[in-house]
Motif scaffolding. Structure first.
Motif, PDB file in Angstrom:
ATOM      1  N   LEU A  83       0.835  -1.203   0.000  1.00 50.22           N
ATOM      2  CA  LEU A  83       0.000   0.000   0.000  1.00 50.22           C
ATOM      3  C   LEU A  83       0.866   1.247   0.000  1.00 50.22           C
ATOM      4  O   LEU A  83       0.585   2.219  -0.696  1.00 50.22           O
ATOM      5  CB  LEU A  83      -0.928   0.007   1.221  1.00 50.22           C
ATOM      6  CG  LEU A  83      -2.123  -0.928   1.154  1.00 50.22           C
ATOM      7  CD1 LEU A  83      -2.794  -1.033   2.528  1.00 50.22           C
ATOM      8  CD2 LEU A  83      -3.111  -0.446   0.109  1.00 50.22           C
ATOM      9  N   TRP A  84       1.919   1.233   0.804  1.00 47.39           N
ATOM     10  CA  TRP A  84       2.825   2.386   0.892  1.00 47.39           C
ATOM     11  C   TRP A  84       3.447   2.676  -0.472  1.00 47.39           C
ATOM     12  O   TRP A  84       3.597   3.817  -0.876  1.00 47.39           O
ATOM     13  CB  TRP A  84       3.899   2.090   1.930  1.00 47.39           C
ATOM     14  CG  TRP A  84       4.793   3.226   2.262  1.00 47.39           C
ATOM     15  CD1 TRP A  84       5.992   3.521   1.666  1.00 47.39           C
ATOM     16  CD2 TRP A  84       4.596   4.230   3.260  1.00 47.39           C
ATOM     17  NE1 TRP A  84       6.540   4.632   2.255  1.00 47.39           N
ATOM     18  CE2 TRP A  84       5.708   5.085   3.231  1.00 47.39           C
ATOM     19  CE3 TRP A  84       3.587   4.472   4.181  1.00 47.39           C
ATOM     20  CZ2 TRP A  84       5.844   6.165   4.083  1.00 47.39           C
ATOM     21  CZ3 TRP A  84       3.717   5.545   5.035  1.00 47.39           C
ATOM     22  CH2 TRP A  84       4.841   6.387   4.974  1.00 47.39           C
ATOM     23  N   ARG A  85       3.780   1.609  -1.176  1.00 49.48           N
ATOM     24  CA  ARG A  85       4.433   1.760  -2.475  1.00 49.48           C
ATOM     25  C   ARG A  85       3.455   2.134  -3.582  1.00 49.48           C
ATOM     26  O   ARG A  85       3.755   2.984  -4.423  1.00 49.48           O
ATOM     27  CB  ARG A  85       5.144   0.455  -2.839  1.00 49.48           C
ATOM     28  CG  ARG A  85       5.909   0.510  -4.159  1.00 49.48           C
ATOM     29  CD  ARG A  85       6.454  -0.850  -4.557  1.00 49.48           C
ATOM     30  NE  ARG A  85       5.361  -1.796  -4.751  1.00 49.48           N
ATOM     31  CZ  ARG A  85       5.240  -2.942  -4.086  1.00 49.48           C
ATOM     32  NH1 ARG A  85       6.119  -3.302  -3.179  1.00 49.48           N
ATOM     33  NH2 ARG A  85       4.219  -3.748  -4.319  1.00 49.48           N
ATOM     34  N   ASP A  86       2.254   1.526  -3.565  1.00 51.18           N
ATOM     35  CA  ASP A  86       1.368   1.600  -4.719  1.00 51.18           C
ATOM     36  C   ASP A  86       0.117   2.445  -4.551  1.00 51.18           C
ATOM     37  O   ASP A  86      -0.595   2.663  -5.511  1.00 51.18           O
ATOM     38  CB  ASP A  86       0.910   0.181  -5.106  1.00 51.18           C
ATOM     39  CG  ASP A  86       2.074  -0.716  -5.466  1.00 51.18           C
ATOM     40  OD1 ASP A  86       3.090  -0.206  -5.969  1.00 51.18           O
ATOM     41  OD2 ASP A  86       1.963  -1.940  -5.231  1.00 51.18           O
ATOM     42  N   ASN A  87      -0.198   2.890  -3.349  1.00 49.17           N
ATOM     43  CA  ASN A  87      -1.463   3.567  -3.114  1.00 49.17           C
ATOM     44  C   ASN A  87      -1.212   4.955  -2.549  1.00 49.17           C
ATOM     45  O   ASN A  87      -0.617   5.101  -1.473  1.00 49.17           O
ATOM     46  CB  ASN A  87      -2.318   2.742  -2.147  1.00 49.17           C
ATOM     47  CG  ASN A  87      -3.724   3.242  -2.043  1.00 49.17           C
ATOM     48  OD1 ASN A  87      -3.956   4.431  -1.886  1.00 49.17           O
ATOM     49  ND2 ASN A  87      -4.683   2.333  -2.110  1.00 49.17           N
ATOM     50  N   ASP A  88      -1.685   5.965  -3.233  1.00 49.15           N
ATOM     51  CA  ASP A  88      -1.480   7.342  -2.776  1.00 49.15           C
ATOM     52  C   ASP A  88      -2.198   7.644  -1.471  1.00 49.15           C
ATOM     53  O   ASP A  88      -1.870   8.609  -0.798  1.00 49.15           O
ATOM     54  CB  ASP A  88      -1.943   8.334  -3.848  1.00 49.15           C
ATOM     55  CG  ASP A  88      -1.041   8.318  -5.064  1.00 49.15           C
ATOM     56  OD1 ASP A  88       0.123   7.881  -4.947  1.00 49.15           O
ATOM     57  OD2 ASP A  88      -1.509   8.740  -6.139  1.00 49.15           O
TER      58      ASP A  88
END
Length: 115
Positions: A83-88
């Motif tokens: 989530l940290w990498r892919d979700n704003d």
């Protein structure tokens, strides 16, 4: 040296044995990616619960505020990093030192992304 990361160290002035952390109120409203290291899982849980309470009825809150520690299922910790990498919407990780143990360059890149 990374110019796209701003490291801010702040010592919590409120009593950490309590369930309120007013020193952290600015984080939930700031909408910046923030990594909070807690001294223990217990403290991290209390910080996480406090931030979730501050977030109110935000439907994305479970994506915005996440915990990362050794008691979580590995799949939950993996989801948190994804989530940290892919979700704003992912904004805050409340972690123990386990997040920094064995940190590799991929994770460093992942954690250094700034909105």
């Amino acid at each position: 040296m990374r110019h796209d990361i701003r490291i801010i160290f702040r010592t919590i002035q409120s009593l950490t044995e309590l369930t309120r952390f007013p020193d952290l109120d600015w984080i939930i409203d700031g909408r910046r990616r923030t990594l909070i290291f807690a001294e223990s899982i217990n403290e991290g849980f209390r910080i996480n619960a406090y931030l979730l309470k501050l977030g109110g009825d935000d439907p994305q809150l479970s994506r915005r505020v996440r915990m990362f520690n050794a008691l979580n299922w590995e799949s939950y910790n993996d989801e948190t990093l994804a989530l940290w990498r892919d979700n704003d919407d992912a904004q805050i990780i409340v972690a123990t030192a386990v997040l920094a143990v064995g940190m590799d360059s991929n994770l460093t890149t992942l954690l250094s992304m700034e909105n």
